[in-house]
Design a protein around this motif. Structure first.
Motif: not given
Length: 147
Positions: A50, A55, A60
């Motif tokens: 990410w 992102s 995440h």
């Protein structure tokens, strides 16, 4: 982080700690199973990291991207990971070749892996960064090693 680790060790009776920078990189590169990727598990950052291009400007949950050769997730991107080492830009020019432990003192701590806020190239397993040890950030995190 050190307070968390101390409490975790007391509660579990095990010995957790931050990894050294060398341990972190060995794990990110895939250990003895390494295929020599630029990122932890791929040469394509979108497969494993990410970063600022994918992102949505947030962290995440771990495990949504492809793992590296050791089955470890998110060693590239998502959050910068604290290492135990003090930062010295020239340390690896003069360090032991086998399992270096990092400088014994310094002003800054090592961060590795890049984050959701980073350009993809900053998420390469070879990339190093540093930060004041008292600084907090929404894109900083940690991964523990166990003795």
């Amino acid at each position: 982080v050190q307070t968390f680790i101390r409490k975790l060790n007391e509660k579990t009776g095990k010995r957790y700690r931050l990894p050294t920078e060398a341990e972190w990189e060995y794990a990110a590169r895939g250990g003895k199973k390494s295929r020599g990727y630029k990122y932890a598990g791929s040469n394509d950052p979108d497969e494993v990291a990410w970063h600022n291009g994918n992102s949505g400007s947030k962290t995440h949950p771990v495990g949504r991207k492809k793992p590296n050769e050791l089955g470890l997730y998110d060693m590239s991107g998502n959050v910068w990971e604290w290492c135990r080492d003090w930062y010295d830009k020239d340390y690896y020019k003069n360090s032991p070749g086998n399992n270096p432990k990092g400088p014994s003192s310094g002003s800054y701590r090592v961060l590795r892996g890049g984050s959701w806020y980073s350009l993809p190239q900053l998420c390469r397993v070879a990339n190093r960064d540093w930060v004041n040890p008292w600084l907090r950030g929404v894109n900083y995190g940690f991964r523990l090693a166990q003795d």
